[in-house]
Design an enzyme around this catalytic site. Sequence first.
Site, PDB file in Angstrom:
ATOM      1  CE1 TYR A  83       0.895   1.858   4.532  1.00 35.11           C
ATOM      2  CE2 TYR A  83       0.221  -0.727   4.240  1.00 35.11           C
ATOM      3  CZ  TYR A  83       0.697   0.373   5.131  1.00 35.11           C
ATOM      4  OH  TYR A  83       1.548   0.848   6.586  1.00 35.11           O
ATOM      5  CB  CYS A  84       2.152   4.286  -1.274  1.00 34.92           C
ATOM      6  SG  CYS A  84       1.260   3.832  -3.104  1.00 34.92           S
ATOM      7  CB  THR A  85      -0.314   7.902  -0.582  1.00 36.82           C
ATOM      8  OG1 THR A  85       0.667   8.365   0.346  1.00 36.82           O
ATOM      9  CG2 THR A  85      -1.161   9.108  -0.396  1.00 36.82           C
ATOM     10  N   GLY A  98      -1.453   4.834  -4.831  1.00 39.24           N
ATOM     11  CA  GLY A  98      -1.315   3.855  -5.841  1.00 39.24           C
ATOM     12  C   GLY A  98      -0.281   3.647  -6.753  1.00 39.24           C
ATOM     13  CB  ILE A 117      -3.761   5.645   2.600  1.00 38.48           C
ATOM     14  CG1 ILE A 117      -2.578   4.457   2.973  1.00 38.48           C
ATOM     15  CG2 ILE A 117      -3.878   5.844   3.706  1.00 38.48           C
ATOM     16  CD1 ILE A 117      -1.226   4.970   3.435  1.00 38.48           C
TER      17      ILE A 117
END
Length: 603
Positions: free
Chosen positions: A211-213, A215, A242
């Site tokens: 996961y990241c901010t 995508g 997220i």
Amino acid sequence: MSGLERAEPYGVLLYYKYASVADLDELVSFYERNCSSLGLLGRVRLAPHGVNVTVGGKLSALEGHINAVKSNALFEGTDFKLASCDQPMNDQVAKECGFTSLSIRVVEELVTFSSHPLVRSPDISFAGRHLSALEFHSVLQSAGKLLDEGSPASSERLVLLDARNLYETRIGKFHTPGVETLDPQIRQYSELHDWIDDNSERLQGKRILMYCTGGIRCEMASAYIKGKGSGFENVYQLYGGIQRYLEQFPDGGFFKGKNFVFDHRISVGSCNANVISTCLLCSCPFDDYSSRCRCASCRMLVLVCDSCRQVAGSIYTCELCQKHGKHGLSTTATENCKSEALPQEIKLSTLSSERQGFGASRKLRILCLHGFRQNASSFKGRTASLAKKLRSIAEFVFVDAPHELCFIFQPSVVEGHSESSTEHGGPPPKEKCNKKFAWLVPPDFTAGSEANWKEADGPFDPLQYQQQTNGFDSSLAYLKSMYLREGPFDGILGFSQGAAMAALVCARKDELKGEIDFRFTILCSGFALNLAVFEHGSINCPSLHIFGRDYGRDRQIPNKASADLAEYFENGSRVVIQHDSGHIIPTRSPYIDEIKNFLQRFL
């Protein structure tokens, strides 16, 4: 601004799309027309393989932009993440985040996955399978049990991999009992590639949830992991990042803390977000980056509470620099942020002798960029006389450029042999040759190696430097990593192509604030490349330009090319030294005295 305008709803829009762009110029024109007409500010990055956009403006304008973008078939299936928020109130934060202007740039990579250009970017078509926020949550909830066919299975261990930087993961991350979360603790995304290589055994054979901010960072990283082959096939990523997860689970779900964002909002939390991070100095709960405090050594954002900032000054050392013994002043505070710190004048004196250089006792640290087809070692040799004469006030740091070049041998016109070849007409033994590098390369550039020889196409072309227009983005990422490892530096010295590279960095000085900070530049035998979008006199950076006169013997870079480069710098902040030597940096009087006079301004 009228009260009516101030009351209009404001928002931020994020989206990216990986797709083959047939006509970059046309797409640049579209964004220039559309964003300007709608009054949008922020960052637009365009590459041959897609777009990455973060812009802010009135909600009605952002909705109009989305509709215009959707009319282009290129953007079919794009996830537009639109959020309402207050207008930027903190000018410093807005400027750092790029929300005081519209920046549209064509780049080689939408996100720089590795700072080394010899590392080929992974094929995005191999990216991990997208999981919606609901699917991602369900997998975590069941801690590895089957969702449906093709979902992560309980027979293999599940791990969470956070693809973000340390300053982001400090204030918020996923936490699920029974599921291991891997936090690489990197300063910037281009370091993730090395972390994956160094920690492959922790990933192999696992079911990996990334996961990241929003995508985009997971796209590249998941493709790289899958490309490692057997044991790395089961990679999944949170679609929409997220941000989409918190929209689906307003109470935060399995995400604890706040989501760091790269716009003026700084961070976004759930309706009941807990503070999971602490002040660097006093360890009290704290997660507000609005003061923009940074590590004195590597310039990474750090968390320092209001009370500690008032008593401890503005010099901090992040946890990574402390761990690796980086220089800098670590200021300590007692419980409840009540400090008994040293007097302010003593703390500044200590710092002056170590890193920041406000006192005369510390030498200026100057990063030196060599020319085309040179290396750090050869440039150090060529500047030995200059370094010796400036040794009382300056320390030179040399670095190889990131683009490795093929070896070139010139065939001889006599008996068909090369001047540098063996008696059989081939190139000399590779063990006798030092690697050569470049900051900028031609569009048809092919990376070289020790065993890669190429016969020259013809006699030396004195205008070849005009064709070396590619490679800036990867070289810039490389310099950023250099700053993290070896910085800070007071100035940048560039010779020939190194000067062209340094000038490009100077032109983006405000944009690079916090990543590549310096106070002056010295450009020797320089020339302008890719500066056409900038106006003469627009680069605001103290600069010293050293080059040969019209009647000089510099056969490689003509006087006019170096003079034209100087014109891009503000008239009041540039100093020009013209000499009667060749393609060198002169060290005899009066030239060395003028160089010393320029540097004395920064001591």
